[in-house]
Design an enzyme around this catalytic site. Structure first.
Site, PDB file in Angstrom:
ATOM      1  N   ASN A   1      39.484  41.086  33.624  1.00 10.53           N
ATOM      2  CA  ASN A   1      40.550  41.988  34.063  1.00 10.53           C
ATOM      3  C   ASN A   1      41.828  41.661  33.304  1.00 10.53           C
ATOM      4  O   ASN A   1      42.033  40.517  32.891  1.00 10.53           O
ATOM      5  CB  ASN A   1      40.779  41.777  35.575  1.00 10.53           C
TER       6      ASN A   1
ATOM      7  N   SER B   1      48.261  38.560  31.929  1.00 14.05           N
ATOM      8  CA  SER B   1      47.155  37.605  32.051  1.00 14.05           C
ATOM      9  C   SER B   1      45.838  38.353  31.908  1.00 14.05           C
ATOM     10  O   SER B   1      45.671  39.435  32.472  1.00 14.05           O
ATOM     11  CB  SER B   1      47.170  36.921  33.425  1.00 14.05           C
TER      12      SER B   1
HETATM   13  C1  GAR Z   1      48.105  47.978  32.750  1.00 13.48           C
HETATM   14  O1  GAR Z   1      49.439  47.572  32.694  1.00 13.48           O
HETATM   15  C2  GAR Z   1      47.261  46.897  33.403  1.00 13.48           C
HETATM   16  O2  GAR Z   1      47.674  45.614  33.095  1.00 13.48           O
HETATM   17  C3  GAR Z   1      47.469  47.205  34.865  1.00 13.48           C
HETATM   18  O3  GAR Z   1      47.457  48.613  34.947  1.00 13.48           O
HETATM   19  C4  GAR Z   1      47.938  49.156  33.718  1.00 13.48           C
HETATM   20  C5  GAR Z   1      46.911  50.135  33.227  1.00 13.48           C
HETATM   21  O4  GAR Z   1      47.381  50.845  32.112  1.00 13.48           O
HETATM   22  N1  GAR Z   1      46.441  46.610  35.684  1.00 13.48           N
HETATM   23  C6  GAR Z   1      46.647  46.147  36.912  1.00 13.48           C
HETATM   24  O5  GAR Z   1      47.717  46.219  37.477  1.00 13.48           O
HETATM   25  C7  GAR Z   1      45.425  45.520  37.579  1.00 13.48           C
HETATM   26  N2  GAR Z   1      45.801  44.724  38.688  1.00 13.48           N
HETATM   27  P1  GAR Z   1      46.388  51.705  31.231  1.00 13.48           P
HETATM   28  O6  GAR Z   1      45.583  52.605  32.182  1.00 13.48           O
HETATM   29  O7  GAR Z   1      47.313  52.530  30.357  1.00 13.48           O
HETATM   30  O8  GAR Z   1      45.498  50.793  30.450  1.00 13.48           O
END
Ligand code: GAR
Length: 197
Positions: free
Chosen positions: A110, A139
């Site tokens: 993740n 992370s």
């Molecule tokens: C990203 O910033 C990722 O790190 C976060 O959601 C966003 C997805 O962006 N993930 C979390 O918060 C998981 N706990 P994306 O759909 O444009 O890749």
């Protein structure tokens, strides 16, 4: 050496991290087989990104299942058709059952927008600002039963500027996410191919 390293990507929304992985494959920086993009939301833009890259897509809407486990079992069925070496959560915003996590033990990762163990959960950029932190980051970790925990594979830090907003932090961090996620997948793929696990 194994022929291909099968990767299934799970998304819930925009899919910009998925796009970074697709781009790395296209650029031949990443030698993986992107075999399925699975979303729990039918309107996730990432599904269009996947379709454009000719990657099979599937939607399994969590709202159609009465329990978390029923939903997860349906996802497992769809994912396992592709015999994945790695399951990549890329903005997948559902808590997973312990059965699902156990099933992909040691082969599910993740990306989370904080320097874990700080700021598990959502709204991480605003929480960093509210705490007056001078640094923020991302992370990448193996998924375990505890939310946003599990062995860390990589962290990247960015500086928090005095004029930063949650939006500006999110934007700057995403640039780092897009570099870091393909790199980590490449390392795991390399380890698998050359049996260094
Ligand atoms: C990203 O910033 C990722 O790190 C976060 O959601 C966003 C997805 O962006 N993930 C979390 O918060 C998981 N706990 P994306 O759909 O444009 O890749």
């Amino acid at each position: 050496m194994k022929k291909s390293f099968n990767v299934v990507v799970l998304i819930s929304g925009n899919g910009s991290n998925l796009q970074a992985i697709i781009d790395a494959v296209k650029a031949k920086e990443l030698d993986i087989n992107l075999c399925l993009v699975l979303s729990n939301k039918a309107d996730a833009f990432g599904l269009q990104r996947a379709a454009k890259a000719k990657i099979p897509t599937k939607v399994i809407e969590h709202s159609q299942y009465s329990t978390r486990l029923d939903f997860d079992l349906e996802m497992m069925k769809a994912i396992d058709e592709y015999k994945p070496d790695l399951v990549v959560l890329a903005g997948f915003m559902r808590i997973l059952s312990k059965e699902f996590v156990q099933h992909y033990d040691n082969r599910m990762i993740n990306i989370h927008p904080s320097l874990l163990p700080k700021y598990k959960g959502t709204n991480t950029h605003q929480r960093v600002l509210d705490s007056g932190d001078k640094e923020h980051g991302l992370s990448i970790h193996y998924v375990t039963n505890e939310l946003d925990s599990g062995p860390i594979l990589k962290q990247v830090k960015i500086t928090v500027n005095s004029d930063d907003t949650a939006e500006s932090l999110a934007k700057r961090l995403l640039i780092e996410e897009h570099k870091a996620y393909p790199e980590v997948i490449k390392q795991l793929c390399y380890k698998d191919k050359y049996c260094l696990k």
